[in-house]
Design an enzyme around this catalytic site. Structure first.
Site, PDB file in Angstrom:
ATOM      1  CG  HIS A   1      41.950  68.683 128.998  1.00 29.92           C
ATOM      2  ND1 HIS A   1      41.676  69.919 129.551  1.00 29.92           N
ATOM      3  CD2 HIS A   1      41.968  67.810 130.037  1.00 29.92           C
ATOM      4  CE1 HIS A   1      41.516  69.782 130.860  1.00 29.92           C
ATOM      5  NE2 HIS A   1      41.699  68.523 131.176  1.00 29.92           N
TER       6      HIS A   1
ATOM      7  CG  ASP B   1      37.755  71.102 131.097  1.00 35.77           C
ATOM      8  OD1 ASP B   1      36.803  71.298 130.321  1.00 35.77           O
ATOM      9  OD2 ASP B   1      38.131  69.965 131.426  1.00 35.77           O
TER      10      ASP B   1
ATOM     11  CD  GLU C   1       9.155  69.545 136.161  1.00 36.93           C
ATOM     12  OE1 GLU C   1       9.318  70.775 136.326  1.00 36.93           O
ATOM     13  OE2 GLU C   1       8.182  68.919 136.607  1.00 36.93           O
TER      14      GLU C   1
ATOM     15  CE1 TYR D   1      38.485  57.801 113.552  1.00 39.22           C
ATOM     16  CE2 TYR D   1      37.000  56.050 114.243  1.00 39.22           C
ATOM     17  CZ  TYR D   1      37.343  57.047 113.342  1.00 39.22           C
ATOM     18  OH  TYR D   1      36.551  57.288 112.239  1.00 39.22           O
TER      19      TYR D   1
ATOM     20  CB  SER E   1      46.072  56.844 128.369  1.00 39.16           C
ATOM     21  OG  SER E   1      45.046  56.099 128.969  1.00 39.16           O
ATOM     22  CD  GLN E   2      46.689  63.553 126.865  1.00 37.01           C
ATOM     23  OE1 GLN E   2      47.517  64.440 127.110  1.00 37.01           O
ATOM     24  NE2 GLN E   2      45.448  63.827 126.495  1.00 37.01           N
TER      25      GLN E   2
END
Length: 347
Positions: free
Chosen positions: A108, A191, A231, A25, A85-86
């Site tokens: 991902h 990515d 900038e 979350y 962590s997955q």
């Protein structure tokens, strides 16, 4: 040409008929859970008992349980915790509950691409990857708009994996803007390369190098900060709106001339060769192994580098200047975050 899907290609009822578990979350997790809930999907959030996000999720009216409990309840499990962590969370809390016909989803492809997660053959494995931070994903959904996203099907055990992923995308709000079809490998490799070579690594190194060159030559750090960092947003906003051509149209002829003459001297053939080596290290898994090993060791190099970067003179000068520009709504990061704690999601 890329294949792009919109709302009219997705049947919202498919995901509305499923129980969906959102594991995590944080930035993405809160947006997925709230957007799906508001689209009429039955959602529960998976968090550990001591999670700092538990109260936040519950106060938003969401049902919260452990990752194991909500994975057992769900037909669809979306994993939105940090890459590092997955794998452990998957083995301990999710995999035991992946009965035939269920769907495992990701935003991902890192762990599937590099084999730290190997789903069973009798489930669907798909990806919906919004191309924006979660807070922007939620903000635009509430406004009735959406951000673009990527769609990938790694495994289609049921024969309905793509249709259900598109249904999820519609509920999430991303099919309003367009969902581009890709693969887990393409999404992951591009990515990681974009982050390292351009968006994060390339940009921050270029900013610091330009700043240091001017300061070392005797120019005021404040002037160097404005020229090399402040900038940059103006230029990026122009590129974001209309591409490189619109940016060049919008700046002075002198600036455009400097673009054409200076750029190739900075990004040389040697730079391109380095980019190609970086891409190969991503594709062959060298980078992933290195990062996972660093994480497993407690992130000593990562933590030291993070602190050194925060102590760079450009950060000290910038903090003082931003404090003089309240229209920027300047932010500061608490010192305790110098010690690396994964932030993409709360588990």
């Amino acid at each position: 040409m890329a294949t792009i899907y919109y709302d009219d290609a997705a049947d919202l009822a498919l995901i509305q008929s499923k129980n969906v578990a959102i594991i995590g979350y944080g930035s993405q997790g809160h947006a997925h859970a709230l957007n799906l809930r508001d689209s009429g999907v039955n959602v529960r959030v998976g968090l550990h008992e001591g999670s700092r996000s538990r109260r936040t999720a519950e106060s938003a009216g969401l049902v919260v349980g452990s990752a194991a409990d909500v994975s057992g309840w769900a037909d669809v499990v979306m994993v939105l915790v940090p890459d590092t962590s997955q794998a452990a969370l998957y083995r301990e809390a999710i995999a035991p509950h992946l009965t035939p016909g269920k769907t495992l989803m990701f935003a991902h492809g890192f762990n599937v691409r590099f084999g730290t997660i190997r789903p069973p053959a009798n489930i669907d494995v798909t990806m919906i990857a919004p191309k924006s931070p979660g807070h922007r994903l939620r903000e635009l959904y509430v406004q009735g708009a959406g951000v673009p996203a990527l769609l990938a099907v790694h495994q289609d055990a049921t024969g309905h994996a793509k249709a259900q992923a598109l249904s999820y995308a519609r509920a999430l709000g991303v099919a309003r803007a367009g969902v581009i079809e890709t693969t887990f490998a393409e999404e992951t490799e591009t990515d990681l390369f974009g982050e390292q070579a351009v968006l994060c690594g390339g940009v921050t190194a270029l900013i610091k190098a330009g700043f240091e060159t001017l300061v070392d030559a005797g120019y005021q750090p404040e002037i160097a900060y404005f020229e090399c960092l402040n900038e940059l947003k103006l230029i990026v906003d122009l590129i974001y709106q209309g591409g490189l051509t619109y940016m060049r149209y919008s700046v002075s002829d002198t600036a455009e001339h400097g673009d054409y003459t200076g750029g190739p001297r900075i990004v040389t053939e040697e730079t391109r060769q380095t980019m190609r080596r970086m891409l190969e290290e991503i594709r062959n898994g060298t980078y992933a192994r290195s990062w996972l090993d660093e994480d497993a060791a407690g992130r000593p190099w990562f933590n030291a580098t993070r602190q050194a970067e925060r102590d760079h003179v450009i950060e000290r000068v910038g903090a003082g200047l931003r404090a003089m520009m309240p229209f920027l709504a300047p932010v500061t990061i608490p010192d305790e975050t110098a010690v690396a704690v994964p932030r993409e999601a709360e588990v």
